[in-house]
Design a protein around this motif. Structure first.
Motif, PDB file in Angstrom:
ATOM      1  N   GLY A 116       0.793  -1.226   0.000  1.00  0.00           N
ATOM      2  CA  GLY A 116       0.000   0.000   0.000  1.00  0.00           C
ATOM      3  C   GLY A 116       0.823   1.271   0.000  1.00  0.00           C
ATOM      4  O   GLY A 116       0.324   2.345   0.323  1.00  0.00           O
ATOM      5  N   LEU A 117       2.093   1.147  -0.391  1.00  0.00           N
ATOM      6  CA  LEU A 117       2.991   2.303  -0.446  1.00  0.00           C
ATOM      7  C   LEU A 117       3.637   2.341  -1.838  1.00  0.00           C
ATOM      8  O   LEU A 117       4.810   1.989  -2.012  1.00  0.00           O
ATOM      9  CB  LEU A 117       4.049   2.207   0.656  1.00  0.00           C
ATOM     10  CG  LEU A 117       3.465   2.298   2.071  1.00  0.00           C
ATOM     11  CD1 LEU A 117       4.381   1.663   3.098  1.00  0.00           C
ATOM     12  CD2 LEU A 117       3.168   3.748   2.424  1.00  0.00           C
ATOM     13  N   PRO A 118       2.864   2.750  -2.852  1.00  0.00           N
ATOM     14  CA  PRO A 118       3.319   2.654  -4.234  1.00  0.00           C
ATOM     15  C   PRO A 118       4.623   3.400  -4.504  1.00  0.00           C
ATOM     16  O   PRO A 118       4.741   4.578  -4.230  1.00  0.00           O
ATOM     17  CB  PRO A 118       2.168   3.245  -5.044  1.00  0.00           C
ATOM     18  CG  PRO A 118       1.267   3.912  -4.077  1.00  0.00           C
ATOM     19  CD  PRO A 118       1.543   3.366  -2.731  1.00  0.00           C
ATOM     20  N   GLY A 119       5.581   2.634  -5.031  1.00  0.00           N
ATOM     21  CA  GLY A 119       6.872   3.216  -5.381  1.00  0.00           C
ATOM     22  C   GLY A 119       7.905   3.164  -4.282  1.00  0.00           C
ATOM     23  O   GLY A 119       9.023   3.639  -4.459  1.00  0.00           O
ATOM     24  N   LEU A 120       7.584   2.584  -3.118  1.00  0.00           N
ATOM     25  CA  LEU A 120       8.539   2.524  -2.007  1.00  0.00           C
ATOM     26  C   LEU A 120       9.065   1.102  -1.825  1.00  0.00           C
ATOM     27  O   LEU A 120       8.293   0.166  -1.642  1.00  0.00           O
ATOM     28  CB  LEU A 120       7.891   2.983  -0.701  1.00  0.00           C
ATOM     29  CG  LEU A 120       8.788   2.901   0.548  1.00  0.00           C
ATOM     30  CD1 LEU A 120       9.985   3.849   0.441  1.00  0.00           C
ATOM     31  CD2 LEU A 120       7.984   3.197   1.801  1.00  0.00           C
ATOM     32  N   LEU A 121      10.389   0.980  -1.872  1.00  0.00           N
ATOM     33  CA  LEU A 121      11.066  -0.277  -1.563  1.00  0.00           C
ATOM     34  C   LEU A 121      11.968  -0.025  -0.369  1.00  0.00           C
ATOM     35  O   LEU A 121      12.702   0.975  -0.351  1.00  0.00           O
ATOM     36  CB  LEU A 121      11.907  -0.763  -2.746  1.00  0.00           C
ATOM     37  CG  LEU A 121      11.157  -1.036  -4.044  1.00  0.00           C
ATOM     38  CD1 LEU A 121      12.129  -1.371  -5.163  1.00  0.00           C
ATOM     39  CD2 LEU A 121      10.152  -2.154  -3.857  1.00  0.00           C
ATOM     40  N   VAL A 122      11.893  -0.898   0.622  1.00  0.00           N
ATOM     41  CA  VAL A 122      12.767  -0.769   1.789  1.00  0.00           C
ATOM     42  C   VAL A 122      13.363  -2.146   2.083  1.00  0.00           C
ATOM     43  O   VAL A 122      12.636  -3.126   2.238  1.00  0.00           O
ATOM     44  CB  VAL A 122      12.014  -0.268   3.045  1.00  0.00           C
ATOM     45  CG1 VAL A 122      12.969  -0.182   4.239  1.00  0.00           C
ATOM     46  CG2 VAL A 122      11.370   1.091   2.783  1.00  0.00           C
ATOM     47  N   ASP A 123      14.692  -2.181   2.142  1.00  0.00           N
ATOM     48  CA  ASP A 123      15.417  -3.400   2.485  1.00  0.00           C
ATOM     49  C   ASP A 123      16.162  -3.183   3.790  1.00  0.00           C
ATOM     50  O   ASP A 123      16.655  -2.082   4.063  1.00  0.00           O
ATOM     51  CB  ASP A 123      16.428  -3.762   1.391  1.00  0.00           C
ATOM     52  CG  ASP A 123      15.749  -4.176   0.099  1.00  0.00           C
ATOM     53  OD1 ASP A 123      14.726  -4.871   0.170  1.00  0.00           O
ATOM     54  OD2 ASP A 123      16.241  -3.789  -0.975  1.00  0.00           O
ATOM     55  N   TYR A 124      16.237  -4.253   4.579  1.00  0.00           N
ATOM     56  CA  TYR A 124      16.984  -4.218   5.831  1.00  0.00           C
ATOM     57  C   TYR A 124      18.270  -5.015   5.641  1.00  0.00           C
ATOM     58  O   TYR A 124      18.238  -6.165   5.205  1.00  0.00           O
ATOM     59  CB  TYR A 124      16.167  -4.806   6.978  1.00  0.00           C
ATOM     60  CG  TYR A 124      16.943  -4.860   8.281  1.00  0.00           C
ATOM     61  CD1 TYR A 124      17.208  -3.695   8.989  1.00  0.00           C
ATOM     62  CD2 TYR A 124      17.422  -6.066   8.771  1.00  0.00           C
ATOM     63  CE1 TYR A 124      17.928  -3.731  10.165  1.00  0.00           C
ATOM     64  CE2 TYR A 124      18.145  -6.115   9.956  1.00  0.00           C
ATOM     65  CZ  TYR A 124      18.404  -4.937  10.647  1.00  0.00           C
ATOM     66  OH  TYR A 124      19.134  -4.980  11.804  1.00  0.00           O
ATOM     67  N   TYR A 125      19.399  -4.384   5.951  1.00  0.00           N
ATOM     68  CA  TYR A 125      20.708  -5.044   5.923  1.00  0.00           C
ATOM     69  C   TYR A 125      21.119  -5.271   7.369  1.00  0.00           C
ATOM     70  O   TYR A 125      21.349  -4.314   8.108  1.00  0.00           O
ATOM     71  CB  TYR A 125      21.735  -4.157   5.214  1.00  0.00           C
ATOM     72  CG  TYR A 125      21.580  -4.127   3.715  1.00  0.00           C
ATOM     73  CD1 TYR A 125      22.409  -4.876   2.897  1.00  0.00           C
ATOM     74  CD2 TYR A 125      20.595  -3.350   3.119  1.00  0.00           C
ATOM     75  CE1 TYR A 125      22.274  -4.844   1.516  1.00  0.00           C
ATOM     76  CE2 TYR A 125      20.449  -3.313   1.739  1.00  0.00           C
ATOM     77  CZ  TYR A 125      21.289  -4.060   0.948  1.00  0.00           C
ATOM     78  OH  TYR A 125      21.148  -4.026  -0.424  1.00  0.00           O
ATOM     79  N   PRO A 126      21.239  -6.543   7.791  1.00  0.00           N
ATOM     80  CA  PRO A 126      21.521  -6.834   9.197  1.00  0.00           C
ATOM     81  C   PRO A 126      22.992  -6.716   9.603  1.00  0.00           C
ATOM     82  O   PRO A 126      23.374  -7.221  10.643  1.00  0.00           O
ATOM     83  CB  PRO A 126      21.013  -8.274   9.351  1.00  0.00           C
ATOM     84  CG  PRO A 126      21.086  -8.866   8.005  1.00  0.00           C
ATOM     85  CD  PRO A 126      20.901  -7.749   7.033  1.00  0.00           C
ATOM     86  N   THR A 127      23.823  -6.040   8.812  1.00  0.00           N
ATOM     87  CA  THR A 127      25.199  -5.810   9.247  1.00  0.00           C
ATOM     88  C   THR A 127      25.151  -5.025  10.543  1.00  0.00           C
ATOM     89  O   THR A 127      24.225  -4.251  10.777  1.00  0.00           O
ATOM     90  CB  THR A 127      25.987  -4.993   8.201  1.00  0.00           C
ATOM     91  OG1 THR A 127      25.290  -3.774   7.972  1.00  0.00           O
ATOM     92  CG2 THR A 127      26.159  -5.737   6.904  1.00  0.00           C
ATOM     93  N   LYS A 128      26.118  -5.185  11.388  1.00  0.00           N
ATOM     94  CA  LYS A 128      26.143  -4.424  12.640  1.00  0.00           C
ATOM     95  C   LYS A 128      26.541  -2.997  12.320  1.00  0.00           C
ATOM     96  O   LYS A 128      27.531  -2.781  11.651  1.00  0.00           O
ATOM     97  CB  LYS A 128      27.127  -5.043  13.637  1.00  0.00           C
ATOM     98  CG  LYS A 128      26.785  -6.474  14.019  1.00  0.00           C
ATOM     99  CD  LYS A 128      25.456  -6.572  14.700  1.00  0.00           C
ATOM    100  CE  LYS A 128      25.167  -8.005  15.100  1.00  0.00           C
ATOM    101  NZ  LYS A 128      23.802  -8.296  15.337  1.00  0.00           N
ATOM    102  N   PRO A 129      25.774  -2.007  12.667  1.00  0.00           N
ATOM    103  CA  PRO A 129      24.608  -1.985  13.541  1.00  0.00           C
ATOM    104  C   PRO A 129      23.276  -2.178  12.825  1.00  0.00           C
ATOM    105  O   PRO A 129      22.232  -2.087  13.451  1.00  0.00           O
ATOM    106  CB  PRO A 129      24.694  -0.593  14.153  1.00  0.00           C
ATOM    107  CG  PRO A 129      25.283   0.251  13.070  1.00  0.00           C
ATOM    108  CD  PRO A 129      26.232  -0.657  12.329  1.00  0.00           C
ATOM    109  N   GLY A 130      23.242  -2.385  11.527  1.00  0.00           N
ATOM    110  CA  GLY A 130      21.992  -2.553  10.784  1.00  0.00           C
ATOM    111  C   GLY A 130      21.644  -1.296   9.998  1.00  0.00           C
ATOM    112  O   GLY A 130      21.851  -0.169  10.467  1.00  0.00           O
ATOM    113  N   TYR A 131      21.136  -1.504   8.782  1.00  0.00           N
ATOM    114  CA  TYR A 131      20.801  -0.388   7.895  1.00  0.00           C
ATOM    115  C   TYR A 131      19.482  -0.651   7.191  1.00  0.00           C
ATOM    116  O   TYR A 131      19.217  -1.769   6.749  1.00  0.00           O
ATOM    117  CB  TYR A 131      21.896  -0.186   6.834  1.00  0.00           C
ATOM    118  CG  TYR A 131      23.188   0.271   7.430  1.00  0.00           C
ATOM    119  CD1 TYR A 131      23.471   1.623   7.564  1.00  0.00           C
ATOM    120  CD2 TYR A 131      24.115  -0.648   7.904  1.00  0.00           C
ATOM    121  CE1 TYR A 131      24.654   2.046   8.149  1.00  0.00           C
ATOM    122  CE2 TYR A 131      25.301  -0.233   8.493  1.00  0.00           C
ATOM    123  CZ  TYR A 131      25.560   1.116   8.610  1.00  0.00           C
ATOM    124  OH  TYR A 131      26.719   1.532   9.202  1.00  0.00           O
TER     125      TYR A 131
END
Length: 194
Positions: A116-131
């Protein structure tokens, strides 16, 4: 308020809940000049007979002229809606499992129209501390960037949020292609976002 009127016969895709409105489907756009030229403005979409079809984010320079936020006439497009949708997308995923994943393997938290958020991609990178790495690929979500970032930080407790801008996609939306930290620190060089 900006009002997009769809050409007769072109409303079928919207009635079938397809979230994109192409330039070829738009009969006319009514509203103040400032609204018509501003990317991300929320517009009411109606059929040629005046029937409500949707509320959508306007993108005056894109071939996809508008991306639907909601097909519900009673649902307002506001801070509360954006926050609810970001929180719901994050809650679908077990953050603790994400944090335990391989450090260099991104995990998708938000997948555009699916969440429901057209055009938004969000990825989580679990490297310390996380991004958290965000791609704001449409004018609508770009207009809500501050609300989205604040809600992401609160929902994930990840303090590092980076914007990765796809220059070609953002140019097509009439948006600048600036990559950089939106909160916290820049990610390490070894992380690849392509």
């Amino acid at each position: 308020m900006l009002i997009i009127t769809i050409k007769q016969g072109k409303e079928k895709t919207l009635l079938a809940k397809q979230p994109w409105i192409y330039l070829s489907a738009v009969a006319r756009v009514d509203g103040r000049f400032e609204e018509r030229i501003k990317p991300g403005t929320t517009a009411m979409v109606r059929s040629s007979s005046g029937q409500f079809l949707a509320r959508a984010a306007w993108s005056p320079l894109s071939q996809i002229r508008a991306r639907v936020w909601t097909f519900d006439e009673k649902e307002a497009v506001d801070h509360a809606m954006i926050k609810r949708r970001v929180q719901a997308a994050v809650q679908k995923t077990d953050i603790n499992k994400l944090k335990a994943a391989s450090p260099d393997q991104p995990q998708r938290l938000i997948n555009a129209e699916e969440d429901g958020l057209p055009g938004l991609l969000v990825d989580y990178y679990p490297t310390k501390p996380g991004y958290l790495v965000c791609q704001f690929q449409a004018a609508g979500v770009d207009a809500w960037k501050v609300t989205i970032v604040k809600t992401l930080i609160a929902a994930t407790e990840c303090q590092n949020v980076y914007e990765h801008a796809d220059a070609l996609v953002r140019k097509g939306e009439g948006l600048p292609a600036n990559s950089g930290a939106l909160a916290g620190d820049e990610p390490p060089d070894h992380l690849s976002f392509d």
